[in-house]
Motif scaffolding. Structure first.
Motif, PDB file in Angstrom:
ATOM      1  N   ASP A 278     -26.550  38.346  25.264  1.00  0.00           N
ATOM      2  CA  ASP A 278     -27.144  37.621  24.531  1.00  0.00           C
ATOM      3  C   ASP A 278     -27.266  38.287  22.865  1.00  0.00           C
TER       4      ASP A 278
ATOM      5  N   HIS B 294     -30.277  36.269  18.946  1.00  0.00           N
ATOM      6  CA  HIS B 294     -29.801  35.011  17.695  1.00  0.00           C
ATOM      7  C   HIS B 294     -31.246  34.552  17.418  1.00  0.00           C
TER       8      HIS B 294
ATOM      9  N   ASP C 226     -32.217  45.312  15.984  1.00  0.00           N
ATOM     10  CA  ASP C 226     -32.439  44.136  15.061  1.00  0.00           C
ATOM     11  C   ASP C 226     -33.725  43.811  14.352  1.00  0.00           C
TER      12      ASP C 226
ATOM     13  N   VAL D   6     -26.809  31.232  16.008  1.00  0.00           N
ATOM     14  CA  VAL D   6     -26.942  32.205  14.966  1.00  0.00           C
ATOM     15  C   VAL D   6     -27.189  33.558  15.384  1.00  0.00           C
ATOM     16  N   PHE D   7     -26.570  34.450  15.277  1.00  0.00           N
ATOM     17  CA  PHE D   7     -26.675  36.065  16.268  1.00  0.00           C
ATOM     18  C   PHE D   7     -27.409  36.687  14.245  1.00  0.00           C
TER      19      PHE D   7
ATOM     20  N   SER E 287     -27.911  40.140  14.087  1.00  0.00           N
ATOM     21  CA  SER E 287     -26.532  41.234  14.078  1.00  0.00           C
ATOM     22  C   SER E 287     -25.800  40.258  12.372  1.00  0.00           C
ATOM     23  N   LYS E 288     -25.085  39.515  13.609  1.00  0.00           N
ATOM     24  CA  LYS E 288     -23.907  38.631  12.876  1.00  0.00           C
ATOM     25  C   LYS E 288     -24.337  38.339  10.722  1.00  0.00           C
ATOM     26  N   LEU E 289     -25.319  37.748  10.774  1.00  0.00           N
ATOM     27  CA  LEU E 289     -26.036  38.070   9.137  1.00  0.00           C
ATOM     28  C   LEU E 289     -26.193  38.943   8.533  1.00  0.00           C
ATOM     29  N   ARG E 290     -26.369  40.183   9.494  1.00  0.00           N
ATOM     30  CA  ARG E 290     -26.424  41.406   8.271  1.00  0.00           C
ATOM     31  C   ARG E 290     -24.801  41.585   7.933  1.00  0.00           C
ATOM     32  N   ARG E 291     -24.643  41.910   8.937  1.00  0.00           N
ATOM     33  CA  ARG E 291     -23.214  42.612   8.836  1.00  0.00           C
ATOM     34  C   ARG E 291     -22.370  41.982   7.549  1.00  0.00           C
ATOM     35  N   ASP E 292     -22.695  40.352   7.864  1.00  0.00           N
ATOM     36  CA  ASP E 292     -22.631  39.537   6.666  1.00  0.00           C
ATOM     37  C   ASP E 292     -23.116  39.730   5.026  1.00  0.00           C
TER      38      ASP E 292
END
Length: 409
Positions: free
Chosen positions: A49, A52, A114, A295-296, A298-303
């Protein structure tokens, strides 16, 4: 296993300060006094995972340690592991119906991406548990042959009583240790152990699980703690400057690792300072894989979140503090990044030499990143209010923020 590319660290004029940092073992601040090459080992991820915000906060803390040392004109020898075989990884792979090795490689790749985006300085050696097995097996054999380890139904356990300094990292009593051992991967209730706290060094092969040739130990795989010991001793030796990780690693991981190393070498201590970062929460609970409240990065970066803003969100909290991730924390960081970039984009500004010294002083005082941010905030506010006439000031600030805080403006 390869690490990630290094971002350039600007050289600053003047001299950095020696780092004073909180040592869990002594319970107070110690001044790190490395030689020409500072040595640091930071425990890495179990790759199922990644990455995060809790991970990012921990590695940000030890990135600051490196930057403070580099500013004193020292070199840094940084080593980090990846626990790329372990029960949680195998359980996740089985749950998702994928190969455990493929899962480990996928998550480790994401972790590298990341870390690159966040401009974390890479380790000189980035080593997986699997590739370390040839060096782990002889250490377990040595401990067993010296009477510091024993076999139980094919598994090999370390005897904590073989190290007279056991307990001097976490300074916990036996009852607290037993509770944490049960919560954090130990098996204190297994019948036949000499001491409930004794940790496993080598797990005999289990059906359906990966295993490796362990020479006289038989087929199996290494325990969690001996992995880091083998890697650290091989690349850094005993008495290195800082052993780092999250606060949940003080016991059992760092406690057991120290005892393994001390029993192997007869030297004390394994590390001169044991430094631990606080935990990050979400919605009132510690952010953890078991809870799934992650909270990841990578997800923040994709957003579309700028990695520099993510880094500023981490820096806004003292590394030893437990804190909570919220939308407001991120928005505050985005706003701060905007103010700083606007301030350094002007052709001149207020003198900045004193600011550089303020940042240095803050970071040298137990990595007071919030204090360093407040100093830059004051300079940016002064720039916004009345500007200045020093043509070199914006560049000085930009380089200092980059070199010492890892934030590219």
């Amino acid at each position: 296993m390869h690490a990630w590319p290094a971002s350039e660290v600007p050289a600053l004029s003047g001299q950095g300060r020696d780092l004073r940092i909180h040592d869990t073992a002594t319970g107070g601040l110690v001044t790190t006094a490395p030689g020409p090459v500072a040595r640091i080992y930071v425990c890495g991820i179990t790759p199922y995972d990644a990455t995060h915000i809790g991970h990012a906060a921990t590695y940000n803390a030890f990135d600051l340690v490196q930057r403070v040392w580099l500013d004193t004109k020292r070199q840094v020898h940084y080593v980090q592991n990846v626990t790329d075989v372990d029960d949680p990884l195998l359980e996740r792979a089985q749950r998702d119906g994928i190969d455990w090795a493929a899962l480990a490689e996928k998550e480790t790749t994401l972790f590298r991406e990341d870390m690159t985006a966040l401009r974390m300085l890479p380790p000189r050696e980035f080593i997986g548990a699997v590739e370390a097995i040839p060096g782990i097996v002889p250490l377990v054999e040595r401990l067993r042959d010296a009477g510091a380890a024993y076999e139980l139904e094919g598994d090999v356990y370390f005897s904590v009583e073989s190290d007279p300094n056991f307990g001097k990292v976490s300074n916990l009593d036996a009852a607290a240790m037993r509770l944490l051992s049960a919560e954090r991967g130990g098996d204190p209730d297994r019948p036949g152990k000499k001491n409930p706290l004794d940790p496993m060094l080598w797990m005999a092969a289990r059906e359906g699980e990966p295993s490796w040739d362990g020479a006289s130990l038989g087929r199996g795989r290494p325990g969690w703690h001996i992995e880091c010991v083998a890697i650290a001793l091989d690349h850094l030796g005993m008495g290195f400057d800082v052993q780092g990780g999250g606060s949940d690693l003080a016991f059992p991981h760092h406690e057991m690792g120290a005892s393994h190393a001390q029993a192997l070498t007869g030297e004390f201590p394994m590390a001169k300072a044991y430094v631990h970062a606080g935990m990050v929460a979400l919605d009132g609970e510690k952010m953890s894989k078991s809870k799934g409240n992650l909270v990841f990065v990578s997800k923040l970066r994709r957003d579309g979140v700028d990695p520099a803003a993510i880094r500023l969100a981490l820096l806004a909290h003292h590394y030893r503090a437990d804190w909570e991730w919220t939308d407001q924390v991120l928005q505050d960081a985005v706003d701060r990044l905007g103010r700083w970039r606007a301030a350094v984009s002007r052709p001149d500004g207020p003198p900045a030499e004193a600011l550089v010294e303020e940042i240095r002083e803050a970071l040298a005082a137990d990595l007071d990143a919030p204090g360093a941010l407040a100093a830059v905030d004051r300079w940016a506010a002064l720039q916004d209010e009345r500007g200045g006439t020093d043509e070199g000031a914006p560049g000085v600030v930009s380089r200092a923020v980059d070199a010492l805080l890892g934030v590219a403006l």
